[in-house]
Design a protein around this motif. Structure first.
Motif, short mmCIF file in Angstrom:
data_model
loop_
_atom_site.label_atom_id
_atom_site.label_comp_id
_atom_site.label_asym_id
_atom_site.label_seq_id
_atom_site.Cartn_x
_atom_site.Cartn_y
_atom_site.Cartn_z
N GLU A 62 50.71 -39.25 -41.48
CA GLU A 62 51.08 -40.38 -41.75
C GLU A 62 51.33 -41.51 -41.23
O GLU A 62 50.65 -42.33 -41.06
CB GLU A 62 50.81 -40.18 -43.50
CG GLU A 62 48.99 -39.55 -43.82
CD GLU A 62 48.18 -39.67 -43.24
OE1 GLU A 62 47.97 -41.09 -43.39
OE2 GLU A 62 47.15 -38.28 -43.63
N PHE A 63 52.41 -41.55 -41.53
CA PHE A 63 53.12 -42.57 -40.25
C PHE A 63 52.66 -42.99 -38.91
O PHE A 63 52.72 -44.43 -38.57
CB PHE A 63 54.64 -42.46 -40.25
CG PHE A 63 54.98 -41.74 -39.88
CD1 PHE A 63 55.55 -41.85 -38.49
CD2 PHE A 63 55.35 -40.30 -40.37
CE1 PHE A 63 55.95 -41.58 -37.99
CE2 PHE A 63 56.23 -39.50 -39.67
CZ PHE A 63 56.49 -39.78 -38.11
N GLU A 64 52.45 -41.83 -38.63
CA GLU A 64 52.00 -42.61 -36.86
C GLU A 64 50.87 -42.96 -36.99
O GLU A 64 49.98 -43.45 -35.84
CB GLU A 64 51.68 -41.16 -36.13
CG GLU A 64 53.27 -40.34 -36.44
CD GLU A 64 53.35 -39.28 -34.95
OE1 GLU A 64 53.88 -38.99 -34.66
OE2 GLU A 64 52.41 -38.10 -35.94
N LYS A 65 49.46 -42.27 -37.97
CA LYS A 65 48.23 -43.42 -38.04
C LYS A 65 48.43 -44.69 -38.28
O LYS A 65 47.40 -45.27 -38.56
CB LYS A 65 47.36 -42.26 -39.09
CG LYS A 65 47.20 -40.70 -38.64
CD LYS A 65 46.60 -40.25 -39.35
CE LYS A 65 46.56 -38.82 -38.92
NZ LYS A 65 45.64 -37.69 -40.24
N ARG A 66 49.41 -44.92 -39.20
CA ARG A 66 49.27 -46.12 -39.62
C ARG A 66 49.59 -47.58 -38.73
O ARG A 66 49.78 -49.07 -38.66
CB ARG A 66 50.30 -46.71 -40.84
CG ARG A 66 49.95 -46.29 -41.55
CD ARG A 66 50.58 -46.49 -42.99
NE ARG A 66 52.35 -45.36 -42.83
CZ ARG A 66 52.76 -44.39 -43.41
NH1 ARG A 66 51.89 -43.87 -43.48
NH2 ARG A 66 53.70 -44.53 -42.93
N GLY A 67 50.21 -47.18 -37.15
CA GLY A 67 50.33 -48.19 -35.97
C GLY A 67 50.94 -47.82 -34.44
O GLY A 67 50.17 -46.46 -34.58
N GLU A 68 50.80 -48.36 -33.81
CA GLU A 68 50.58 -48.07 -32.80
C GLU A 68 52.18 -47.46 -32.07
O GLU A 68 53.20 -47.47 -32.74
CB GLU A 68 50.72 -49.84 -31.63
CG GLU A 68 49.51 -49.57 -31.78
CD GLU A 68 48.98 -50.86 -31.47
OE1 GLU A 68 49.80 -51.81 -30.55
OE2 GLU A 68 47.47 -50.53 -30.95
N GLN A 69 52.14 -46.57 -31.30
CA GLN A 69 53.38 -45.97 -31.25
C GLN A 69 53.53 -46.51 -29.02
O GLN A 69 52.62 -46.53 -28.83
CB GLN A 69 53.84 -44.33 -31.18
CG GLN A 69 53.90 -43.96 -32.01
CD GLN A 69 53.74 -42.57 -32.00
OE1 GLN A 69 55.25 -42.25 -32.11
NE2 GLN A 69 52.53 -42.13 -32.96
N ARG A 70 55.02 -46.37 -28.55
CA ARG A 70 54.85 -46.23 -27.43
C ARG A 70 54.46 -45.59 -26.92
O ARG A 70 55.97 -44.16 -26.82
CB ARG A 70 56.44 -47.02 -27.26
CG ARG A 70 56.51 -47.53 -25.72
CD ARG A 70 58.22 -48.42 -25.52
NE ARG A 70 59.35 -48.19 -26.36
CZ ARG A 70 60.07 -47.04 -25.29
NH1 ARG A 70 60.70 -47.64 -23.99
NH2 ARG A 70 61.46 -46.71 -26.07
N VAL A 71 53.80 -44.57 -25.82
CA VAL A 71 53.98 -43.97 -25.08
C VAL A 71 54.38 -44.04 -22.88
O VAL A 71 53.64 -45.40 -22.57
CB VAL A 71 52.51 -43.12 -25.27
CG1 VAL A 71 51.85 -42.54 -24.46
CG2 VAL A 71 52.50 -43.25 -26.40
N VAL A 72 54.66 -43.27 -22.74
CA VAL A 72 54.98 -43.70 -20.74
C VAL A 72 54.07 -42.54 -20.59
O VAL A 72 54.05 -41.32 -20.61
CB VAL A 72 56.57 -42.89 -21.17
CG1 VAL A 72 56.18 -43.86 -19.62
CG2 VAL A 72 56.99 -44.45 -21.28
N ILE A 73 53.27 -42.95 -19.51
CA ILE A 73 52.06 -42.10 -18.99
C ILE A 73 52.67 -42.56 -17.40
O ILE A 73 52.80 -42.72 -16.73
CB ILE A 73 51.02 -42.65 -19.01
CG1 ILE A 73 50.61 -42.75 -20.60
CG2 ILE A 73 49.71 -41.72 -18.19
CD1 ILE A 73 49.01 -43.12 -20.91
N ASN A 74 52.62 -40.72 -16.45
CA ASN A 74 52.93 -40.64 -15.13
C ASN A 74 51.32 -40.08 -14.86
O ASN A 74 50.87 -39.13 -15.53
CB ASN A 74 53.63 -40.42 -14.94
CG ASN A 74 55.34 -40.52 -16.04
OD1 ASN A 74 55.47 -41.47 -14.74
ND2 ASN A 74 56.08 -40.77 -16.84
N VAL A 75 50.81 -40.88 -13.36
CA VAL A 75 49.17 -40.12 -12.79
C VAL A 75 50.12 -39.29 -11.46
O VAL A 75 50.97 -40.65 -10.96
CB VAL A 75 48.88 -40.73 -12.99
CG1 VAL A 75 47.46 -40.48 -12.96
CG2 VAL A 75 48.35 -41.13 -15.22
N GLU A 76 49.54 -38.74 -11.52
CA GLU A 76 49.23 -38.32 -9.42
C GLU A 76 48.15 -38.07 -9.60
O GLU A 76 47.78 -37.28 -9.99
CB GLU A 76 50.53 -37.09 -9.62
CG GLU A 76 51.74 -37.94 -9.04
CD GLU A 76 52.99 -36.07 -9.10
OE1 GLU A 76 52.95 -34.93 -9.25
OE2 GLU A 76 53.90 -37.03 -8.90
#
Length: 131
Positions: free
Chosen positions: A31-45
């Protein structure tokens, strides 16, 4: 770095990458994750056959544009809340593989702020296009 040796189909490929692309997104099942944004690091190859990505005239149209990776991520993130990193990775790798020049793709996501005692938690997926 990814080793292409177990995949002979990738031997004659160029590897494009997007490294440590940081986005703020709505992701998580709690629930606490649904109330705001989080930092996510994405890597693509992306693995693109040299025959499809070796420029003759030094023109962007002869290769896969890096913007493809960033815009693919932006479009998926804009669709709204995502519960699981697995879903995000699967969606991204599927779209990356839909590009006609891409033979294989690896995508990883990492949430660096979940636990105070580690650098991050994440998911990685690798897929090879079926011939």
């Amino acid at each position: 770095m990814f080793a292409a040796l177990p995949y002979p189909q990738l031997a004659a490929c160029r590897r494009l990458f997007l490294r440590n692309y940081e986005v703020r997104i709505n992701i998580g099942v709690h629930e606490f994750e649904k109330r705001g944004e989080q930092r996510v690091v994405i890597n693509v190859e992306l693995f693109v056959p040299l025959a499809l990505s070796t420029p003759v005239e030094d023109q962007l149209s002869e290769v896969v544009d890096y913007d493809f990776m960033r815009s693919t991520i932006a479009r998926r993130v804009a669709q709204g809340h995502i519960h699981l990193q697995e879903t995000l990775c699967d969606d991204l790798v599927k779209t990356m593989l839909a590009h006609p020049q891409v033979r294989a793709a690896r995508v990883s996501t990492e949430k660096p702020d979940v636990y105070p005692d580690c650098d991050g938690v994440g998911v990685e997926v690798f897929r090879l296009k079926e011939d």
